[in-house]
Scaffold this active site. Structure first.
Site, mmCIF file in Angstrom:
data_model
loop_
_atom_site.group_PDB
_atom_site.id
_atom_site.type_symbol
_atom_site.label_atom_id
_atom_site.label_comp_id
_atom_site.label_asym_id
_atom_site.label_seq_id
_atom_site.Cartn_x
_atom_site.Cartn_y
_atom_site.Cartn_z
ATOM 1 N N ASP A 20 -1.771 -12.737 -4.634
ATOM 2 C CA ASP A 20 -1.595 -12.817 -6.093
ATOM 3 C C ASP A 20 -0.299 -13.579 -6.368
ATOM 4 O OD1 ASP A 20 -1.465 -10.263 -8.728
ATOM 5 O OD2 ASP A 20 -0.961 -12.393 -8.735
ATOM 6 N N GLY A 42 -7.313 -16.806 -16.326
ATOM 7 C CA GLY A 42 -6.956 -17.140 -14.949
ATOM 8 C C GLY A 42 -5.521 -16.791 -14.589
ATOM 9 N N VAL A 43 -4.932 -17.669 -13.795
ATOM 10 C CA VAL A 43 -3.567 -17.385 -13.327
ATOM 11 C C VAL A 43 -2.569 -17.458 -14.485
ATOM 12 C CG1 VAL A 43 -2.964 -19.760 -12.640
ATOM 13 C CG2 VAL A 43 -1.965 -17.834 -11.423
ATOM 14 N N ASP A 44 -2.873 -18.276 -15.484
ATOM 15 C CA ASP A 44 -2.031 -18.379 -16.694
ATOM 16 C C ASP A 44 -1.938 -17.016 -17.374
ATOM 17 O OD1 ASP A 44 -2.284 -20.593 -19.640
ATOM 18 O OD2 ASP A 44 -0.598 -19.482 -18.801
ATOM 19 N N SER A 132 -6.435 -26.353 -11.202
ATOM 20 C CA SER A 132 -7.666 -26.974 -11.722
ATOM 21 C C SER A 132 -8.951 -26.491 -11.059
ATOM 22 C CB SER A 132 -7.616 -28.509 -11.623
ATOM 23 O OG SER A 132 -6.824 -29.052 -12.656
ATOM 24 N N THR A 133 -8.881 -25.627 -10.058
ATOM 25 C CA THR A 133 -10.100 -25.243 -9.322
ATOM 26 C C THR A 133 -10.800 -24.036 -9.922
ATOM 27 O OG1 THR A 133 -8.976 -23.739 -7.773
ATOM 28 C CG2 THR A 133 -9.043 -26.094 -7.186
ATOM 29 N N GLY A 134 -10.299 -23.511 -11.011
ATOM 30 C CA GLY A 134 -10.959 -22.376 -11.673
ATOM 31 C C GLY A 134 -11.676 -22.835 -12.924
HETATM 32 N N1 APR Z 1 -2.879 -15.581 -8.210
HETATM 33 C C1 APR Z 1 -3.249 -16.719 -7.563
HETATM 34 N N2 APR Z 1 -4.297 -17.469 -7.932
HETATM 35 C C2 APR Z 1 -5.009 -17.048 -9.009
HETATM 36 C C3 APR Z 1 -4.684 -15.885 -9.748
HETATM 37 C C4 APR Z 1 -3.560 -15.137 -9.303
HETATM 38 N N3 APR Z 1 -3.155 -14.029 -9.926
HETATM 39 N N4 APR Z 1 -5.592 -15.759 -10.767
HETATM 40 C C5 APR Z 1 -6.451 -16.796 -10.648
HETATM 41 N N5 APR Z 1 -6.122 -17.558 -9.595
HETATM 42 C C6 APR Z 1 -6.748 -18.767 -9.070
HETATM 43 C C7 APR Z 1 -8.192 -19.028 -9.411
HETATM 44 O O1 APR Z 1 -9.054 -18.230 -8.602
HETATM 45 C C8 APR Z 1 -8.272 -20.506 -9.067
HETATM 46 O O2 APR Z 1 -8.422 -20.661 -7.666
HETATM 47 O O3 APR Z 1 -6.054 -19.885 -9.626
HETATM 48 C C9 APR Z 1 -6.880 -21.035 -9.460
HETATM 49 C C10 APR Z 1 -6.848 -21.840 -10.750
HETATM 50 O O4 APR Z 1 -7.766 -21.264 -11.666
HETATM 51 P P1 APR Z 1 -7.400 -21.094 -13.253
HETATM 52 O O5 APR Z 1 -6.366 -20.068 -13.384
HETATM 53 O O6 APR Z 1 -8.695 -20.934 -13.955
HETATM 54 O O7 APR Z 1 -6.715 -22.495 -13.637
HETATM 55 P P2 APR Z 1 -7.369 -23.918 -13.903
HETATM 56 O O8 APR Z 1 -8.662 -24.112 -13.192
HETATM 57 O O9 APR Z 1 -6.256 -24.899 -13.674
HETATM 58 O O10 APR Z 1 -7.735 -23.883 -15.466
HETATM 59 C C11 APR Z 1 -6.657 -23.837 -16.384
HETATM 60 O O11 APR Z 1 -7.556 -21.918 -17.456
HETATM 61 O O12 APR Z 1 -6.457 -19.951 -17.574
HETATM 62 C C12 APR Z 1 -6.752 -21.072 -18.283
HETATM 63 O O13 APR Z 1 -4.893 -21.357 -19.769
HETATM 64 C C13 APR Z 1 -5.520 -21.866 -18.593
HETATM 65 O O14 APR Z 1 -6.711 -23.337 -20.026
HETATM 66 C C14 APR Z 1 -6.113 -23.228 -18.755
HETATM 67 C C15 APR Z 1 -7.176 -23.273 -17.667
#
Ligand code: APR
Length: 188
Positions: A20, A42-44, A132-134
């Site tokens: 995490d 997501g991670v944001d 960007s992979t989520g």
């Molecule tokens: N720790 C590490 N990795 C994480 C966590 C965490 N706590 N939570 C999610 N992830 C991973 C996801 O599984 C993925 O592999 O982070 C990676 C990026 O996924 P997202 O968080 O969805 O980010 P992204 O694909 O860049 O999309 C960004 O999503 O959350 C919104 O505000 C954000 O609009 C923006 C978009």
């Protein structure tokens, strides 16, 4: 977190772990943000939830002072980490896959600009998620080599500037994709 792969590039440890990102005790974690800088999923979402309101307050100040129209894809900004173990959060906006032919260059820019900002701030340990992979849909098999190559290029250009760059990957499949990419990372 358990470390699962490591290389040394430009005198800096490049490590992959599953875990995490919000728990990483480093100088800066990198947030996969969106242009609003006002949080999301997501991670944001995890960073803002665990880090608390101080992070959002810094983001709002950055929007007002420096980025009134939002943070462009590929750019990076620094805020407090609030209640997190990390000292700072570097927010960067990854490309949405399939929308922009410039996506590979913009994804590389996220990593290069985040590390350039860390260098300017004298931050020696930085932890990234798989940007960007989520939600943004970037296939991790394509994103991992771009991310690692951009980081290796920065580390080779700035030997001794950092002690560790770590990828904290949320699931086993993402970790495996990054481990495969790290194994084939060209020795510069
Ligand atoms: N720790 C590490 N990795 C994480 C966590 C965490 N706590 N939570 C999610 N992830 C991973 C996801 O599984 C993925 O592999 O982070 C990676 C990026 O996924 P997202 O968080 O969805 O980010 P992204 O694909 O860049 O999309 C960004 O999503 O959350 C919104 O505000 C954000 O609009 C923006 C978009």
């Amino acid at each position: 977190m358990h470390e699962t792969a490591q290389r040394t590039v430009g005198g800096c440890r490049l490590t992959l772990v599953q875990g995490d990102l919000t728990r990483a005790s480093v100088d800066a974690i990198v947030n996969a943000a969106n242009p609003s800088l006002l949080g999301g999923g997501g991670v944001d979402g995890a960073i803002h939830r665990r880090g608390g309101p101080a992070i959002l307050a810094d983001c709002k100040r950055l929007r007002t002072i420096q980025w009134p129209d939002g943070l462009p894809t590929g750019e990076a900004v620094l805020t407090t980490a609030g209640r997190l173990a990390a000292r700072h959060v570097i927010h960067t906006v990854g490309p949405v896959y399939g929308r922009n032919p410039e996506a590979p260059r913009l994804l590389a820019a996220c990593h290069a600009n985040s590390l350039a900002l860390a260098l300017r701030e004298g931050l020696r340990t930085v932890a990234f998620p798989a940007i960007s992979t989520g939600v943004y849909g970037y296939p991790v098999e394509r994103a991992a080599p771009i991310a690692l190559d951009a980081i290796a290029t920065h580390l080779d250009a700035h030997p001794g500037a950092h002690d560790e760059v770590r990828f904290v990957l949320f699931d086993a499949a993402t970790l495996a994709a990054f481990a495969a990419a790290l194994a084939t990372l060209a020795c510069k």
